[in-house]
Design an enzyme around this catalytic site. Structure first.
Site, mmCIF file in Angstrom:
data_model
loop_
_atom_site.group_PDB
_atom_site.id
_atom_site.type_symbol
_atom_site.label_atom_id
_atom_site.label_comp_id
_atom_site.label_asym_id
_atom_site.label_seq_id
_atom_site.Cartn_x
_atom_site.Cartn_y
_atom_site.Cartn_z
ATOM 1 N N ILE A 293 0.804 -1.220 0.000
ATOM 2 C CA ILE A 293 0.000 0.000 0.000
ATOM 3 C C ILE A 293 0.840 1.275 0.000
ATOM 4 C CG2 ILE A 293 -0.173 0.159 2.516
ATOM 5 C CD1 ILE A 293 -2.959 0.953 -0.069
ATOM 6 N N TYR A 294 2.104 1.203 0.371
ATOM 7 C CA TYR A 294 2.911 2.412 0.450
ATOM 8 C C TYR A 294 3.064 3.032 -0.942
ATOM 9 C CZ TYR A 294 4.322 0.741 5.110
ATOM 10 O OH TYR A 294 4.334 0.300 6.416
ATOM 11 N N SER A 295 2.497 4.229 -1.086
ATOM 12 C CA SER A 295 2.478 4.927 -2.384
ATOM 13 C C SER A 295 1.932 4.029 -3.485
ATOM 14 C CB SER A 295 3.864 5.454 -2.763
ATOM 15 O OG SER A 295 4.216 6.557 -1.959
ATOM 16 N N MET A 296 0.956 3.194 -3.104
ATOM 17 C CA MET A 296 0.282 2.305 -4.060
ATOM 18 C C MET A 296 1.268 1.492 -4.901
ATOM 19 S SD MET A 296 -2.781 2.849 -3.195
ATOM 20 C CE MET A 296 -3.705 1.937 -4.426
#
Length: 331
Positions: free
Chosen positions: A60-63
């Protein structure tokens, strides 16, 4: 650098872990303070130069951009078998679409492949469930994670930010079925948030489960004067949601960190890290460094030793806080 066994495993990890939430694309995520790839790579390289072999990210980090940046840098700067690489699954990667997010078998099997592709590797050393999924039977989740390990796509599994009864239930389900059990807990834990000491940490101590706390510096609150702000503190709504409600009662603790830093002749971050490194079962706190100097300072904290009287002095002002990290039941 110091290295220790990772909980009940035979794997060695550095006492400092570099967290990659701060690497990514500010246009693709809510955190506007993240570093782009050009500015992330020197920090990752510095971590390796300092002997850090443990790196943590999440889909999920920066998609997904964090995984891409970290994967490319590690491929260029390190040998795969010499690093310990962790990523996570749970959050929604395809908003508005069915079967996106959560810990269903379908989502786990889909997201491990997507993460491996972004990271540019055949396996991760540690695959972590990012939160508890109230909408999927834990039996389904644990069997799927077991199959991920048996397929060779992950060496071990871990969990993050949940209630102790949930973590214990998951372990019990896995044990009863002969499936892979969790070897680590990535929990919210620092000097101004110690609710994990009530149930989660005692359970992990009893089971020899590795603790890899996130936010060990309380998003920087423990490292600076009370009135000082940064671009992150001014724009990070997650930071505000974690700490703003209790800031008045936390002020005294922050002031004591500053006092001991002066006494030891070190910066405040070293006192905060020395405190958490002194806690049983804490194997490797996750440092969200955005400057090379942040990592250098974190590694230097390994040389700071607090007496029991100093530990008590830092802890005695703490009062109970609302739970932050574990998700409540949405029903």
């Amino acid at each position: 650098m110091e290295y220790v066994k990772f909980g009940p495993t035979g794997m060695d990890v550095s006492r400092i872990c570099l967290g990659a939430m701060g690497f990514g694309d500010a246009e693709k995520w809510t955190h506007k303070w993240v570093l782009d790839e050009e500015n992330s790579r020197p920090v990752i390289k510095k971590a390796l130069d300092l002997g850090i072999n443990f790196f943590d990210t999440a889909n999920i980090y920066s998609m997904g951009e964090s995984e891409k940046i970290l994967g490319r840098a590690l491929k260029d700067y390190a040998k795969r078998d010499e690093i310990v690489l962790a990523t996570k699954v749970h959050q929604t990667m395809r908003p508005g679409r069915p079967n996106s997010g959560g810990l269903s078998r379908k989502e786990i099997m889909n997201e491990i492949d997507r993460s491996l592709e972004r990271l540019g590797t055949d396996y991760v050393d540690l695959y972590i469930i990012h939160r508890w999924d109230y909408n999927t039977p834990i039996e389904e989740t644990m069997e799927a994670l077991h199959d991920v390990v048996k397929s060779g796509k992950a060496r071990y599994i871990g969990a993050s930010a949940m209630y102790a009864w949930q973590f214990q239930k998951a372990q019990n389900v896995a044990n009863n079925n002969g499936w892979t059990t969790f070897v680590s807990m990535q929990n919210h834990y620092n000097m101004i948030y110690r609710e994990e000491e009530r149930e989660m940490i005692p359970f992990c101590q009893d089971e020899n489960i590795a603790l890899t706390p996130y936010s060990p510096l309380a998003s920087g609150i423990l490292t600076r004067d009370w009135s000082e702000t940064t671009f992150r503190s001014e724009t990070d709504q997650v930071q505000h949601s974690k700490y703003s409600a209790m800031m008045d009662v936390d002020r005294g603790i922050v002031e004591r960190v500053a006092e001991l830093a002066v006494n030891h002749g070190v910066t405040r971050d070293k006192i905060a890290l020395a405190w958490i490194l002194n806690k049983d079962q804490v194997v490797s706190p996750i440092i969200g460094a955005q400057k090379e100097s942040h990592l250098e300072s974190a590694v230097d904290a390994l040389e700071v030793h607090l007496t029991q009287d100093e530990m008590n002095y830092l802890e005695e002002l703490y009062i109970p806080h609302p739970v932050v990290g574990a998700l409540p039941n949405p029903k």
